[in-house]
Design a protein around this motif. Structure first.
Motif, mmCIF file in Angstrom:
data_model
loop_
_atom_site.group_PDB
_atom_site.id
_atom_site.type_symbol
_atom_site.label_atom_id
_atom_site.label_comp_id
_atom_site.label_asym_id
_atom_site.label_seq_id
_atom_site.Cartn_x
_atom_site.Cartn_y
_atom_site.Cartn_z
ATOM 1 N N CYS A 103 -45.014 16.482 -34.939
ATOM 2 C CA CYS A 103 -44.746 17.920 -34.897
ATOM 3 C C CYS A 103 -45.254 18.530 -33.593
ATOM 4 O O CYS A 103 -44.565 19.337 -32.959
ATOM 5 N N LEU A 104 -46.437 18.109 -33.190
ATOM 6 C CA LEU A 104 -46.995 18.616 -31.943
ATOM 7 C C LEU A 104 -46.128 18.187 -30.760
ATOM 8 O O LEU A 104 -45.889 18.967 -29.839
ATOM 9 N N LYS A 105 -45.646 16.955 -30.805
ATOM 10 C CA LYS A 105 -44.800 16.464 -29.713
ATOM 11 C C LYS A 105 -43.489 17.256 -29.646
ATOM 12 O O LYS A 105 -43.084 17.710 -28.571
ATOM 13 N N GLU A 106 -42.859 17.442 -30.809
ATOM 14 C CA GLU A 106 -41.593 18.181 -30.794
ATOM 15 C C GLU A 106 -41.803 19.628 -30.330
ATOM 16 O O GLU A 106 -40.925 20.220 -29.691
ATOM 17 N N ALA A 107 -42.975 20.187 -30.609
ATOM 18 C CA ALA A 107 -43.266 21.552 -30.142
ATOM 19 C C ALA A 107 -43.505 21.600 -28.644
ATOM 20 O O ALA A 107 -43.477 22.678 -28.040
ATOM 21 N N GLY A 108 -43.752 20.440 -28.034
ATOM 22 C CA GLY A 108 -43.909 20.428 -26.585
ATOM 23 C C GLY A 108 -45.204 19.825 -26.071
ATOM 24 O O GLY A 108 -45.435 19.796 -24.861
ATOM 25 N N ALA A 109 -46.047 19.321 -26.958
ATOM 26 C CA ALA A 109 -47.299 18.721 -26.491
ATOM 27 C C ALA A 109 -47.020 17.340 -25.926
ATOM 28 O O ALA A 109 -46.350 16.531 -26.552
ATOM 29 N N SER A 110 -47.574 17.076 -24.725
ATOM 30 C CA SER A 110 -47.353 15.772 -24.096
ATOM 31 C C SER A 110 -48.585 14.884 -24.235
ATOM 32 O O SER A 110 -48.622 13.793 -23.666
ATOM 33 N N LYS A 133 -53.480 4.902 -30.989
ATOM 34 C CA LYS A 133 -52.273 4.074 -31.190
ATOM 35 C C LYS A 133 -51.040 4.942 -31.408
ATOM 36 O O LYS A 133 -49.960 4.648 -30.891
ATOM 37 N N LYS A 134 -51.200 6.008 -32.152
ATOM 38 C CA LYS A 134 -50.074 6.904 -32.442
ATOM 39 C C LYS A 134 -49.577 7.582 -31.172
ATOM 40 O O LYS A 134 -48.365 7.667 -30.931
ATOM 41 N N THR A 135 -50.498 8.073 -30.356
ATOM 42 C CA THR A 135 -50.081 8.746 -29.119
ATOM 43 C C THR A 135 -49.398 7.748 -28.182
ATOM 44 O O THR A 135 -48.412 8.097 -27.527
ATOM 45 N N ALA A 136 -49.918 6.525 -28.130
ATOM 46 C CA ALA A 136 -49.298 5.520 -27.262
ATOM 47 C C ALA A 136 -47.856 5.271 -27.701
ATOM 48 O O ALA A 136 -46.940 5.203 -26.876
ATOM 49 N N LYS A 137 -47.673 5.166 -29.001
ATOM 50 C CA LYS A 137 -46.346 4.899 -29.561
ATOM 51 C C LYS A 137 -45.373 6.041 -29.250
ATOM 52 O O LYS A 137 -44.176 5.821 -29.036
ATOM 53 N N LEU A 138 -45.906 7.265 -29.232
ATOM 54 C CA LEU A 138 -45.066 8.438 -28.997
ATOM 55 C C LEU A 138 -44.979 8.808 -27.516
ATOM 56 O O LEU A 138 -44.378 9.825 -27.167
ATOM 57 N N GLY A 139 -45.620 8.026 -26.648
ATOM 58 C CA GLY A 139 -45.575 8.337 -25.218
ATOM 59 C C GLY A 139 -46.379 9.564 -24.837
ATOM 60 O O GLY A 139 -46.063 10.246 -23.859
#
Lengths: 226, 226, 226, 226
Positions: C84-91, C112-118
Motif C-alpha cells: 500500500c505504501l509503495k502504490e501510494a508512492g513510497a520508494s 526482505k519485503k522491501t527488497a522484493k518490492l524494489g
C-alpha cells in the motif's frame, strides 16, 4: 496464601529496586509483617515473581505479584502464568501498573482469571475515566495514580485531590463493591490520612517506603494517623 | 548457581504447561537431574520465574530463566530483572523465544547484562538470517527454531536440515565461539543425533519431553544416541 | 517512485511534527526538492503515511515511509502494508527508528519485503553492536543514531565519533554493500562534513531542519561543505 | 471531511487486503458511495492510512482511518498522528480493532483526541464486559465483535445474539448516547437485519463485502432488508 480481606490497606509495591530484590525483598517483607502485627494494620507486599515463593514461605501477610499475563497454561514461554504465581504463594496481583500498561481485553481476562483462582485483583489506572472503565470489569481494587506524580514525592491526595474524589464518586456509581486505592507520591502519615478522607480505602506506594533510610519507621509513620 | 559449561547440552524449556508448573516443575527438574547424573549428560532446565528459587534450591543442574527484560534496577513494576532472577538461582536465560520475541536493541542489552552477571545467554532465532544477526551480539548460544515446526513433533533436523547446517556455517564464520543449538520438533534420540551430525552442539526442546507420558524415559532416549 | 541511487544522501525525517504534517509537509518536501535540484545533492524525505500519496504526486525526489509493519496482505487492520505504501508512492522506508523499535525477526522480514518490492531499506540502530547485527540482514542503509543524542543538537559526529567510525568499520567487514548513515544531533554543514569524514555516506536528520526558522537555508547550509 | 451523522450505518473495514489497497481501494470506495447514493443508506469506509488522501478527494462519504496512535505532535516517527489523518481527509477512526488491540489508557486518550478534533470514534470490543468499559470512555460507537467469529462468515447476530443484546443493554445503562454496532461474520441482508433487531444501530464488516465476487451486489443485499 493470604488474601486482602479488610481495609484500610497499604500495598507496598517493591518494583525492581535492588533495595527490594532477593534477600533485601525478604527483609522488607518481614518489616512489613512486623508493622502489620504491631499496629493491626493490613499491609500487603507486591514483589517480583522470582521472590514470591521465598517470601510467601516466610511471612504471613498477603504477597501479591506485580503482573500476570493474559495467557492460559500452555506454550507461552516467558509469560507470567496465574496458576504458577498462585502456587508459588501469590494471593493476588497488580494489573496495568503505569510501568506495565495492558490492553483493555487483557485487563478483562486477567480480572476474570484472578476471580476464578480466588486471587485479589488491583487494577492501576491513570485518571477518573480509566478508573470508571476498570470498575466495570469488577476488580477488587482500583488504584488511581496520575502518572506524573508517581515517584515524585508529591502526594496525589494533595496535588490533585479532585482525581481521588472523582474516582471514588464514579466508581461508587458504577460498582460500589470496587474499592478505591490512592497511589502516586504517597509517603507519609499525612498523605495517607488525606487519601482516606477523600474516600479511598487505602494506598498503593513504593519508593516512599522502599527507598526510605528507615523503612520500618516510614511504614509506622504512614499508618500512624488512621 | 551452576552455568552450562560443557556441550553437548540439552535445554528443557518448561514453558507454561501445568505439567511443568510448581510442584510438577520441581519433579521434572529432579528427573532431569537424575538423568544428567546417570548419563553424565549436560541437562539444563528453563523454568517459569516463580519456580526458579524453589527448583534451584533443590537440584544441582543449571536452572535458566525463560525471559529477562531489558531493564536496569529501578521503577519497572512487573519486569523480569536479571539481578533478581540471578539471586533466585537462575544461571542463565532464554532470550527472544518464539513465544516472547524481542526488539533488536533489547536482545543486545540483555546479552550484555547476562555477560556482566556471569549468566548464560541462549538467543532463540527463526532462520539463518536472524541467527547470523544474533551471533554478532556474542551470546553463548543461538538456538535456531523455525516457528512452523515448534511443538509440531516434526524435527527441524529432518524437515529442514539446511536451516541447521546453514546456521552453523554462518555463525562459525561470524563468531566461532557462539554455539549453535537446534530446536523445534525435537523429541527422540534419533532427532538429537541428527541435530548433532548437522553441527549443532545440543538441543532446546519442550513438549516432546514435558508432555511425554514418561518424561524420564523420553529424556533417557533423547540422549541415548550421542 | 524514485529510489535513492547515489550517495552522499540526506534523508530528512519529517516525524510527526505539525510543522511537517499535511500542507506543511508538502511545502517542506518542495523545499527539499528545490535544494536538491539547485545543488545536485541527493535529498530524500521520510513522511507520515497519510502524506505519502499527495507528496509523491508533487515532488520528484525519493519519498520514504517512516515505518512498515511485518505483515503480508490480509487481515491486519491498522497496519502499514508495504504494497500500500509503495502504490501510494513510497520508494523505501525507515525501519526500527528509535521512536519505533522493532523485533529482530520483524526487521529481517521487512528488509526482505522491501527488497522484493524494489524499495530502499534504511535500518536505524543505536550502537555499533546492533549496527553489525542489522548489516547481516542486508539492508541498503544502516543509520546509526545513539538515542541520547537524537534531537539534542549535539551531533554524533562530534560527541561520539568512535560510534560512527566503529559502525563503518564493522559493517564494511560484514557486508561492504551496506551503506552507513549518521544520525542524531546533525544540523549543520560542519556536522555533515564531519559525518562524511568518519566514513558515512550521508545523514538522517529531523528537527535540525524541520524546526529551523528557515528550513531552506538550513538545508542549503547542511550540504554546503561536501 | 464528512462525519457519520445518522444511523443505521454500515462501516466497511478495508483492512489490508490487496483487493482494497490503492486503486482497488479507490474503486471500492466509489462503489460504496454509489450504493449509499442509490439507497440513501449511510455507508462509511475505513481505509489504510496511505489511501486516505486519495479516496477522500474522490468520494463524498465518510472516510475513516483504521488506527490512530495515542501520541501528540512531535517526535513519534512511524506513528499515526490524528491531526495528519484528519488533514488527509479522515473524519474518524476505528480504535482497538481485534487486529490492533490497544492499551486501556490509549483508548481513553484517542477518544478524547478525536472528540477534540471533531472526528468520529468507533471502539471495537470483544465481549459485553469490555464493551461496558469502552462505553464509560464516551466514544461515538462501540462495535462489539467476538474475535472467534471475525472473518468466519458466521454472523454474531445469529451465533451469539446474547452478546449483541447484552452489549446494547449494558451500554444503554452506562451511556445511552453511545451507539452500538455489530461486527464479526456479518455479510448478508439477513445478518444485518438480525443485528438491527437485536438493538444495534449498524454493522462493521470487512471480508464479507471486500472479498465478495461482486462487492456492489453484496453491499446492495446487505442494506436491502432495513
Amino acid at each position: 496464601m493470604k488474601t486482602i480481606t479488610k481495609t484500610p490497606v497499604v500495598i507496598l509495591n517493591f518494583k525492581t529496586y535492588l533495595e527490594s530484590t532477593g534477600t533485601n525483598a525478604l527483609n522488607l517483607a518481614k518489616i512489613s509483617e512486623k508493622v502489620a502485627d504491631e499496629t493491626g494494620f493490613n499491609i500487603a507486599v507486591s514483589v517480583q515473581a522470582p521472590d514470591i515463593y521465598r517470601i510467601s514461605q516466610e511471612v504471613n501477610i498477603p504477597v501479591l505479584a506485580q503482573h500476570i499475563d493474559a495467557v492460559e497454561a500452555g506454550g507461552h514461554t516467558g509469560s507470567n502464568l496465574a496458576e504458577c504465581l498462585k502456587e508459588a504463594g501469590a494471593s493476588g496481583t497488580l494489573i496495568n501498573h503505569s510501568e506495565k500498561r495492558l490492553k483493555l481485553f487483557e485487563i478483562d481476562e486477567i480480572i476474570k482469571k484472578t476471580a476464578k483462582l480466588g486471587m485479589n485483583s488491583v487494577v492501576c489506572t491513570n485518571n477518573i475515566e480509566t478508573s470508571a472503565a476498570a470498575a466495570t470489569l469488577k476488580p477488587d481494587f482500583v488504584a488511581v495514580e496520575p502518572p506524573e506524580l508517581i515517584g515524585s514525592g508529591i502526594p496525589v491526595s494533595k496535588a490533585e485531590p479532585e482525581v481521588v474524589e472523582g474516582t471514588v464518586e464514579v466508581i461508587h456509581s458504577i460498582n460500589p463493591q470496587v474499592k478505591v486505592l490512592c497511589g502516586a507520591g504517597i509517603s507519609t502519615g499525612e498523605d495517607m490520612k488525606a487519601a482516606m478522607e477523600l474516600g479511598s480505602e487505602g494506598v498503593l506506594l513504593a519508593s516512599g517506603i522502599i527507598l526510605a533510610k528507615d523503612p520500618e519507621a516510614a511504614l509506622l509513620d504512614l499508618v500512624s494517623k488512621i
